[in-house]
Enzyme design. Structure first.
Site, short mmCIF file in Angstrom:
data_model
loop_
_atom_site.label_atom_id
_atom_site.label_comp_id
_atom_site.label_asym_id
_atom_site.label_seq_id
_atom_site.Cartn_x
_atom_site.Cartn_y
_atom_site.Cartn_z
N CYS A 1 -7.72 -28.35 11.34
CA CYS A 1 -8.89 -29.31 11.20
C CYS A 1 -8.46 -30.64 11.17
O CYS A 1 -9.48 -31.46 11.71
CB CYS A 1 -10.11 -28.78 10.16
SG CYS A 1 -10.66 -27.12 10.35
N ASP B 1 -7.87 -7.43 0.34
CA ASP B 1 -6.98 -7.80 1.26
C ASP B 1 -7.74 -7.33 2.58
O ASP B 1 -8.66 -6.51 2.68
CB ASP B 1 -5.79 -6.74 1.09
CG ASP B 1 -5.78 -5.47 1.77
OD1 ASP B 1 -6.60 -4.64 1.18
OD2 ASP B 1 -5.72 -5.04 2.89
N ASP C 1 1.04 -1.10 -0.02
CA ASP C 1 -0.09 0.04 0.10
C ASP C 1 0.68 1.18 0.03
O ASP C 1 2.21 1.33 0.00
CB ASP C 1 -0.94 0.03 1.03
CG ASP C 1 -0.33 0.12 2.53
OD1 ASP C 1 0.90 0.27 2.55
OD2 ASP C 1 -0.96 -0.25 3.42
N CYS D 1 -12.92 -29.28 6.30
CA CYS D 1 -11.81 -28.54 5.88
C CYS D 1 -10.45 -29.39 6.20
O CYS D 1 -10.31 -30.38 6.86
CB CYS D 1 -11.71 -27.51 7.12
SG CYS D 1 -10.09 -26.31 6.60
N HIS E 1 -6.36 -21.98 9.57
CA HIS E 1 -7.61 -22.33 9.22
C HIS E 1 -8.28 -21.39 8.61
O HIS E 1 -8.69 -21.44 7.68
CB HIS E 1 -8.39 -22.94 10.43
CG HIS E 1 -9.88 -23.09 10.07
ND1 HIS E 1 -10.17 -23.95 9.20
CD2 HIS E 1 -10.96 -21.88 10.17
CE1 HIS E 1 -11.60 -23.72 9.04
NE2 HIS E 1 -11.81 -22.58 9.49
N CYS F 1 -7.52 -28.23 6.28
CA CYS F 1 -6.29 -27.56 6.84
C CYS F 1 -5.63 -28.13 8.00
O CYS F 1 -6.24 -29.27 8.57
CB CYS F 1 -6.74 -26.16 7.26
SG CYS F 1 -7.15 -25.88 8.94
ZN LIG Z 1 -9.47 -25.82 8.86
#
Ligand SMILES: [Zn+2]
Length: 374
Positions: A308, A265, A91, A303, A334, A305
């Site tokens: 999880c 963002d 930015d 999920c 996550h 990730c």
């Molecule tokens: Zn997750």
């Protein structure tokens, strides 16, 4: 290698495409995690990449104060400094000077202010902002602008927008010709349709590689923001990327993409992760809540990730309550993974012409709310 934007498909006003940079492709709609001080807090850079992020955002204001742009340049630039070799957007510093610094003085030339870190006096102008972003080695550089808080009266919005347009021209001239690097202009004008149109016209006459819709997500609320996005992106060129700065919650992101936005963002997924808050397909989950204390189920069973697949809600609840570092690390991972899955889902849906159904499914999932307590 050239930089540029290829629009691949549209579905209603939603768009999907690719921004090409010398450091790799950015698939749009794209969500950019925020690496404020040369780090996405709580995440290793390779973990950020593993969530599916194609690009990070760095903050000029924070990096100019600490460790300083000249020092980063001496150490090989921001990519090398923070060990992230994919694209970086920086930015311009303008927004955070307004929101964080002390004793600001705004003139036609630029802004003088005192650092919120140690009180040192600095000057930031369009020319200095371009120099700092060049020293950092940013792939996508943002023009220097002034962003008034909303609500603001029309005279204030008008004067501020016109100042930002004069600064946009100075930014363009100071940026010069830098093959492999892109410069984005920033549209201002608050919620006023004619000011947005005037701003877009001024920017497109100067000519930029992409265009941001600035001055939103500054306190106006989702309804007012969407009302502005119902017209503002249409004033910008179809063949350039459109970036909505500082947005937002998952529902804000889906609504912005539906209105023709390509990039966003926000600190929300990482900041929420550090306060025990998770974003899921079924809305927001507060892991601090006692209902999770003996719950052996994952945060989101669908999920993939590491949070999880490896940990229970009970464990997450425990480490959040015990203020262990891993709490912020797992929940940030996550949340960033969820945001990137959301973007990937939207890209696929737009490409296949089923964005409206995707949007309906998204809202239906959030409306279900979290899984029932055990
Ligand atoms: Zn997750």
């Amino acid at each position: 290698m050239t930089t540029g934007f290829t629009l691949k498909a549209t579905d209603g006003r939603a768009r999907t495409g690719v921004i090409s940079t010398t450091r790799g492709e950015i698939r749009t709609p794209a969500f950019m995690p925020v690496g404020t001080a040369a780090t996405v807090k709580g995440m290793m850079p390779e973990s950020v990449a593993a969530t599916g992020a194609d690009i990070l955002l760095g903050n000029t204001y924070h990096l100019m104060l600490r460790p300083g742009a000249e020092r980063v340049a001496r150490l090989g630039g921001l990519h090398r400094f923070m060990n992230w070799d994919k694209p970086i957007l920086t930015d311009s510093g303008g927004f955070q000077v307004m929101s964080l610094s002390e004793l600001r003085k705004l003139t036609e030339k630029g802004v003088t202010f005192r650092s919120h870190v140690d009180g040192t006096k600095y000057e930031l102008t369009p020319e200095r902002s371009m120099e700092i972003q060049r020293l950092l080695g940013s792939d996508i550089v943002m023009a220097f602008d002034e962003c008034p808080a909303l609500p603001a009266d029309r005279t204030r919005l008008e004067e501020s927008m016109r100042l930002s347009m004069r600064w946009a021209l100075r930014s363009r001239e100071a940026f010069g010709d830098r093959p492999g690097h892109m410069l984005f202009g920033i549209m201002q004008g608050g919620l006023e349709r004619d000011l947005r149109e005037e701003s877009a016209k001024a920017l497109t006459e100067i000519g930029f590689d992409g265009y941001a819709v600035g001055g939103l997500a500054v306190g106006e609320g989702q309804e007012a923001m969407f009302a502005c996005l119902d017209f503002a992106p249409e004033f910008l060129p179809q063949d350039k990327p459109r970036y909505l700065m500082g947005v937002g919650k998952p529902a804000d992101i889906v609504g912005a993409v539906a209105r023709g936005i390509d990039m966003m963002d926000c600190v929300l997924p990482s900041r929420s992760g550090r306060t025990g808050q998770a974003w899921t397909r079924r809305g927001q989950v507060n892991l601090r809540n006692a209902r999770h204390a003996e719950d052996p189920r994952p945060l989101d069973e669908a999920c993939s990730c590491p949070c999880c697949t490896g940990y229970s809600r009970a464990y997450l609840h425990h480490v959040v309550r015990a203020k262990e570092m891993i709490a912020g690390m797992l929940l940030t991972w996550h949340n960033l993974h969820y945001y990137q899955e959301l973007m990937a889902g939207m890209r696929a849906a737009i490409g296949e012409g089923r964005f409206a159904a995707f949007e309906a499914d998204f809202h239906a999932g959030v409306a279900l709310g979290d899984i029932e307590p055990l």
